[in-house]
Scaffold this motif. Structure first.
Motif, mmCIF file in Angstrom:
data_model
loop_
_atom_site.group_PDB
_atom_site.id
_atom_site.type_symbol
_atom_site.label_atom_id
_atom_site.label_comp_id
_atom_site.label_asym_id
_atom_site.label_seq_id
_atom_site.Cartn_x
_atom_site.Cartn_y
_atom_site.Cartn_z
ATOM 1 N N SER A 132 1.003 -16.021 14.372
ATOM 2 C CA SER A 132 1.385 -15.980 12.959
ATOM 3 C C SER A 132 2.121 -14.673 12.701
ATOM 4 O O SER A 132 2.008 -13.706 13.457
ATOM 5 C CB SER A 132 0.148 -16.069 12.075
ATOM 6 O OG SER A 132 -0.632 -14.909 12.239
ATOM 7 N N ASP A 133 2.888 -14.658 11.639
ATOM 8 C CA ASP A 133 3.531 -13.404 11.265
ATOM 9 C C ASP A 133 2.552 -12.586 10.413
ATOM 10 O O ASP A 133 1.377 -12.945 10.276
ATOM 11 C CB ASP A 133 4.873 -13.658 10.562
ATOM 12 C CG ASP A 133 4.714 -14.451 9.273
ATOM 13 O OD1 ASP A 133 3.614 -14.424 8.678
ATOM 14 O OD2 ASP A 133 5.688 -15.100 8.849
ATOM 15 N N PHE A 134 3.023 -11.502 9.834
ATOM 16 C CA PHE A 134 2.132 -10.623 9.079
ATOM 17 C C PHE A 134 2.266 -10.805 7.565
ATOM 18 O O PHE A 134 1.851 -9.946 6.797
ATOM 19 C CB PHE A 134 2.349 -9.158 9.480
ATOM 20 C CG PHE A 134 1.660 -8.797 10.776
ATOM 21 C CD1 PHE A 134 0.391 -8.236 10.776
ATOM 22 C CD2 PHE A 134 2.268 -9.061 11.997
ATOM 23 C CE1 PHE A 134 -0.265 -7.917 11.971
ATOM 24 C CE2 PHE A 134 1.631 -8.746 13.192
ATOM 25 C CZ PHE A 134 0.358 -8.175 13.183
ATOM 26 N N ILE A 135 2.838 -11.939 7.140
ATOM 27 C CA ILE A 135 2.976 -12.208 5.707
ATOM 28 C C ILE A 135 1.605 -12.207 4.991
ATOM 29 O O ILE A 135 1.502 -11.734 3.850
ATOM 30 C CB ILE A 135 3.752 -13.540 5.475
ATOM 31 C CG1 ILE A 135 5.215 -13.400 5.955
ATOM 32 C CG2 ILE A 135 3.715 -13.984 4.025
ATOM 33 C CD1 ILE A 135 6.091 -12.452 5.145
ATOM 34 N N PRO A 136 0.522 -12.680 5.649
ATOM 35 C CA PRO A 136 -0.778 -12.636 4.972
ATOM 36 C C PRO A 136 -1.244 -11.222 4.580
ATOM 37 O O PRO A 136 -2.178 -11.082 3.783
ATOM 38 C CB PRO A 136 -1.748 -13.242 6.006
ATOM 39 C CG PRO A 136 -0.891 -14.137 6.840
ATOM 40 C CD PRO A 136 0.429 -13.432 6.942
ATOM 41 N N LEU A 137 -0.572 -10.196 5.097
ATOM 42 C CA LEU A 137 -0.906 -8.818 4.705
ATOM 43 C C LEU A 137 -0.865 -8.611 3.195
ATOM 44 O O LEU A 137 -1.640 -7.825 2.646
ATOM 45 C CB LEU A 137 0.121 -7.842 5.290
ATOM 46 C CG LEU A 137 -0.048 -7.285 6.693
ATOM 47 C CD1 LEU A 137 1.083 -6.303 6.964
ATOM 48 C CD2 LEU A 137 -1.394 -6.595 6.844
ATOM 49 N N TYR A 138 0.079 -9.305 2.550
ATOM 50 C CA TYR A 138 0.265 -9.070 1.104
ATOM 51 C C TYR A 138 -0.939 -9.515 0.290
ATOM 52 O O TYR A 138 -1.106 -9.113 -0.843
ATOM 53 C CB TYR A 138 1.520 -9.783 0.599
ATOM 54 C CG TYR A 138 2.762 -9.331 1.317
ATOM 55 C CD1 TYR A 138 3.238 -8.032 1.178
ATOM 56 C CD2 TYR A 138 3.449 -10.202 2.161
ATOM 57 C CE1 TYR A 138 4.366 -7.612 1.857
ATOM 58 C CE2 TYR A 138 4.583 -9.790 2.832
ATOM 59 C CZ TYR A 138 5.030 -8.495 2.678
ATOM 60 O OH TYR A 138 6.137 -8.086 3.363
ATOM 61 N N ASN A 139 -1.737 -10.417 0.855
ATOM 62 C CA ASN A 139 -2.915 -10.864 0.120
ATOM 63 C C ASN A 139 -4.185 -10.295 0.705
ATOM 64 O O ASN A 139 -5.265 -10.852 0.510
ATOM 65 C CB ASN A 139 -2.979 -12.390 0.127
ATOM 66 C CG ASN A 139 -1.772 -12.964 -0.540
ATOM 67 O OD1 ASN A 139 -1.315 -12.445 -1.556
ATOM 68 N ND2 ASN A 139 -1.213 -14.005 0.038
ATOM 69 N N SER A 140 -4.019 -9.193 1.459
ATOM 70 C CA SER A 140 -5.158 -8.516 2.079
ATOM 71 C C SER A 140 -5.961 -9.459 2.954
ATOM 72 O O SER A 140 -7.144 -9.232 3.186
ATOM 73 C CB SER A 140 -6.081 -7.899 1.029
ATOM 74 O OG SER A 140 -5.331 -7.134 0.151
ATOM 75 N N LEU A 141 -5.337 -10.562 3.394
ATOM 76 C CA LEU A 141 -6.049 -11.464 4.286
ATOM 77 C C LEU A 141 -6.044 -10.875 5.692
ATOM 78 O O LEU A 141 -6.738 -11.327 6.566
ATOM 79 C CB LEU A 141 -5.370 -12.849 4.303
ATOM 80 C CG LEU A 141 -5.375 -13.564 2.958
ATOM 81 C CD1 LEU A 141 -4.590 -14.850 3.015
ATOM 82 C CD2 LEU A 141 -6.819 -13.842 2.528
ATOM 83 N N LYS A 142 -5.214 -9.880 5.849
ATOM 84 C CA LYS A 142 -5.047 -9.296 7.163
ATOM 85 C C LYS A 142 -4.772 -7.817 6.948
ATOM 86 O O LYS A 142 -3.881 -7.478 6.186
ATOM 87 C CB LYS A 142 -3.815 -9.960 7.767
ATOM 88 C CG LYS A 142 -3.693 -9.869 9.232
ATOM 89 C CD LYS A 142 -2.512 -10.766 9.609
ATOM 90 C CE LYS A 142 -2.529 -11.151 11.039
ATOM 91 N NZ LYS A 142 -1.614 -12.236 11.328
ATOM 92 N N ALA A 143 -5.564 -6.950 7.574
ATOM 93 C CA ALA A 143 -5.282 -5.524 7.450
ATOM 94 C C ALA A 143 -4.622 -5.064 8.739
ATOM 95 O O ALA A 143 -4.948 -5.555 9.814
ATOM 96 C CB ALA A 143 -6.576 -4.760 7.214
ATOM 97 N N LEU A 144 -3.691 -4.156 8.620
ATOM 98 C CA LEU A 144 -3.058 -3.611 9.820
ATOM 99 C C LEU A 144 -3.997 -2.621 10.475
ATOM 100 O O LEU A 144 -4.689 -1.862 9.794
ATOM 101 C CB LEU A 144 -1.772 -2.884 9.440
ATOM 102 C CG LEU A 144 -0.485 -3.681 9.344
ATOM 103 C CD1 LEU A 144 0.636 -2.780 8.873
ATOM 104 C CD2 LEU A 144 -0.126 -4.329 10.673
#
Ligand SMILES: Nc1ncnc2c1ncn2[C@@H]1O[C@H](COP(=O)(O)OP(=O)(O)O)[C@@H](O)[C@H]1O
Ligand SMILES: [Mg+2]
Length: 329
Positions: A116-128
């Motif tokens: 998957s790409d890192f677009i879910p970052l914007y919804n805090s579903l994924k933290a870097l």
């Protein structure tokens, strides 16, 4: 002209055989969409023993067919991958180029897997993670320094794509009447945006930044270095989609990356870490950097290329004010 399509496997198979991308009677067993794209038509081709990606660019933007775009832009990606694959680190971060069809604007690429790409970052579903930020930063600093040269090759100037991006980043968001009602994104956003659309001081600075973007520079840039171009694979982060690549100011790529750290709500330590790590390899002009961070934040909030951001109107206002300060500082 061959039109890439998932609907007619027989025609697709013949096309892939003619290109030499299928070998020795290899048959296509499955055709699927590997992930959400914006600009182009992308398919995953699966055969008995392997899979690969094919990507076609057309005279318009796939997600917004009313927006026209240079039809041969996928060829720029081909030039980018061909040029940069001589560097071990960049080659490890990017898919291998299998082939290019300049007649039909199609490219075949190594499949990096169902990442998957890192677009879910914007919804805090994924933290870097800090190691991931390190990888992203190292990719950029290596790209910017390893391929730097005083007079950029014509093949990597990418003027047409730059003109398109210039319009969408530096002009369109600041037009009062651009046909895009921001209240359809979020009620009240149009009124918030009007403040910036009427801000002549800001617009003068933005015009300067736009000219810097359009001027040739010494560094080879990815050109669209945001979470949609970062893939989270089992082999670590990979970078794709360099169709906006060009020789320009390094601060543009770095600014876009940092703008998206802010948009994704990552903490200041992450931003400082990026700047420290990058600046140990390549010099940063902080004035341009801040400008590019600011403009990317603004255009993502009030321009056409919207992100799946779950932010209140107040939070967006706060980000816009912060972005303005960066540009005017
Ligand atoms: N080499 C690849 N390996 C695996 N998945 C890929 C590869 N290239 C693209 N994809 C998937 O397809 C999506 C769209 O591809 P991308 O090159 O970003 O197209 P666009 O230019 O339309 O944005 C990506 O977000 C990713 O999920
Ligand atoms: Mg993409």
């Amino acid at each position: 002209m061959f039109i890439l399509s998932a609907n007619d496997i027989a025609t697709l198979e013949t096309y892939l055989q003619n290109q030499g991308w299928l070998i020795n009677g290899e048959r296509v067993s499955q055709v699927s969409v590997p992930g959400e794209g914006n600009m182009n038509y992308v398919l995953r081709i699966t055969t008995a023993d392997r899979s690969f990606i094919v990507k076609q660019s057309r005279g318009y933007v796939e997600k917004y067919p009313h927006v026209s775009a240079p039809a041969d832009r996928v060829l720029m990606e081909g030039v980018f991958y061909k040029t940069t694959s001589v560097d071990r680190l960049i080659a490890d971060f990017t898919p291998e180029l299998i082939g290019i069809d300049p007649v039909n604007n199609v490219m075949a690429l190594e499949d990096l897997g169902t990442a998957s790409d890192f677009i879910p970052l914007y919804n805090s579903l994924k933290a870097l993670e800090i190691t991931q930020v390190a990888q992203l930063t190292d990719f950029l600093s290596t790209l910017h320094t390893r391929f730097s040269c005083e007079s950029p090759p014509d093949s990597l100037k990418n003027k047409a794509m730059r003109a398109l991006n210039h319009q969408h980043i530096f002009e369109y968001p600041f037009m009062k009447e651009n046909g895009f009602d921001l209240d359809t994104v979020q009620p009240g956003l149009q009124a918030v945006a009007t403040v910036y659309k009427s801000d002549d001081e800001l617009k003068t600075q933005v015009a300067h930044l736009g000219q810097t973007y359009l001027s040739d520079g010494k560094c080879l840039l990815h050109g669209d270095f945001y979470p949609g171009s970062w893939l989270d694979t089992t082999q670590g982060i990979k970078i794709i989609d360099p169709e906006f690549c060009f020789y320009g100011p390094a601060e543009f790529d770095l600014g876009v990356m940092i703008a998206h750290l802010h948009l994704a709500g990552q903490n200041k330590a992450m931003v400082d870490f990026t700047l420290d790590r990058y600046s140990s390899i390549n010099q940063i002009n902080y004035n341009s950097l801040n400008g590019f961070i600011g403009i990317e934040i603004i255009r993502r909030l009030i321009g056409l290329a919207q992100l799946p951001l779950q932010r209140t109107l107040q939070q967006k206002q706060q980000l816009l004010r912060f972005a303005r300060t960066l540009i005017m500082s």
